[in-house]
Design an enzyme around this catalytic site. Sequence first.
Site, short mmCIF file in Angstrom:
data_model
loop_
_atom_site.label_atom_id
_atom_site.label_comp_id
_atom_site.label_asym_id
_atom_site.label_seq_id
_atom_site.Cartn_x
_atom_site.Cartn_y
_atom_site.Cartn_z
N CYS A 152 15.29 -0.89 -15.80
CA CYS A 152 13.97 -0.60 -16.37
C CYS A 152 13.29 -1.92 -16.71
CB CYS A 152 14.08 0.29 -17.61
SG CYS A 152 12.50 0.46 -18.46
N CYS B 194 12.42 -2.32 -20.42
CA CYS B 194 13.60 -2.64 -21.24
C CYS B 194 13.95 -4.11 -21.09
CB CYS B 194 14.78 -1.76 -20.84
SG CYS B 194 14.74 -0.10 -21.53
N ASP C 283 -0.73 -6.89 -19.88
CA ASP C 283 -0.42 -6.36 -18.56
C ASP C 283 -0.51 -7.50 -17.54
OD1 ASP C 283 -0.61 -3.21 -17.26
OD2 ASP C 283 -0.82 -4.93 -15.92
N ASN D 269 -0.24 7.10 -18.70
CA ASN D 269 0.05 7.82 -17.45
C ASN D 269 1.43 8.45 -17.56
OD1 ASN D 269 -2.39 6.84 -16.33
ND2 ASN D 269 -1.39 4.92 -15.79
N HIS E 296 9.04 3.85 -18.42
CA HIS E 296 9.36 3.56 -19.83
C HIS E 296 8.03 3.77 -20.54
CE1 HIS E 296 11.43 0.74 -22.97
NE2 HIS E 296 10.26 1.15 -23.50
N HIS F 17 4.66 3.92 -22.15
CA HIS F 17 3.77 2.83 -22.55
C HIS F 17 2.35 3.33 -22.69
CE1 HIS F 17 3.99 2.84 -18.13
NE2 HIS F 17 2.74 2.43 -18.13
N HIS G 213 -1.50 2.02 -22.39
CA HIS G 213 -2.43 0.95 -21.97
C HIS G 213 -3.56 0.88 -22.99
CE1 HIS G 213 -1.19 0.67 -17.58
NE2 HIS G 213 -0.70 1.88 -17.87
P1 5GP Z 1 1.69 2.70 -15.14
O1 5GP Z 1 1.07 2.85 -13.78
O2 5GP Z 1 3.16 3.01 -15.12
O3 5GP Z 1 0.94 3.43 -16.20
O4 5GP Z 1 1.47 1.17 -15.51
C1 5GP Z 1 2.42 0.19 -15.39
C2 5GP Z 1 1.73 -1.12 -15.74
O5 5GP Z 1 2.71 -2.09 -15.93
C3 5GP Z 1 0.78 -1.63 -14.64
O6 5GP Z 1 -0.53 -1.78 -15.18
C4 5GP Z 1 1.40 -2.97 -14.24
O7 5GP Z 1 0.43 -3.97 -13.98
C5 5GP Z 1 2.25 -3.33 -15.44
N1 5GP Z 1 3.44 -4.10 -15.11
C6 5GP Z 1 4.34 -3.83 -14.13
N2 5GP Z 1 5.31 -4.76 -14.12
C7 5GP Z 1 5.02 -5.63 -15.12
C8 5GP Z 1 5.66 -6.81 -15.60
O8 5GP Z 1 6.71 -7.25 -15.11
N3 5GP Z 1 5.08 -7.46 -16.64
C9 5GP Z 1 3.92 -7.00 -17.22
N4 5GP Z 1 3.42 -7.73 -18.24
N5 5GP Z 1 3.29 -5.89 -16.79
C10 5GP Z 1 3.83 -5.22 -15.76
ZN ZN Z 2 13.09 1.13 -20.50
#
Ligand code: 5GP
Ligand code: ZN
Length: 117
Positions: A5, A8, A31, A91, A102, A104, A106
């Site tokens: 993850c 994590c 992000d 999301n 995991h 989160h 935004h």
């Molecule tokens: P989801 O689509 O799951 O709601 O959003 C995941 C978010 O995590 C995306 O906006 C993506 O840019 C961000 N993200 C993915 N990998 C990483 C990372 O390694 N570091 C950071 N800071 N953000 C990440």
């Molecule tokens: Zn996690």
Amino acid sequence: MSDNCIFCKIVAGAIPSRKVYEDEDILAFHDVNPWAPVHFLMVPKRHIPSMAQVGPEHAALLGRMLTLAPQLALQEGCRPYPEGGFRIVTNTGAEGGQEVHHLHVHVMGGPRPWARG
Ligand code: 5GP
Ligand code: ZN
């Protein structure tokens, strides 16, 4: 900590991030691919896959995350309500557009236009 993850690993410090806020239970970091001039993520330190897995035992944690978000948004440069403001998005699942499993939140804001959203 859940194997493989990415969030994590960020919580554990194994993957670097630009930290916005941290306490015992919550981490907020920028992000890596921002949609808006201000775009950070808030995560519980303990692995919860998504909003689909939350229950009454998570009410206090989720309440703290949501009530912290406006404070951090201002701290990170969002202008005050009502001219400024921010968007909060979580999301959930494939059809909800979730890519990292995991939980989160935004938090996005700043002057328009945004790259997305
Ligand atoms: P989801 O689509 O799951 O709601 O959003 C995941 C978010 O995590 C995306 O906006 C993506 O840019 C961000 N993200 C993915 N990998 C990483 C990372 O390694 N570091 C950071 N800071 N953000 C990440
Ligand atoms: Zn996690």
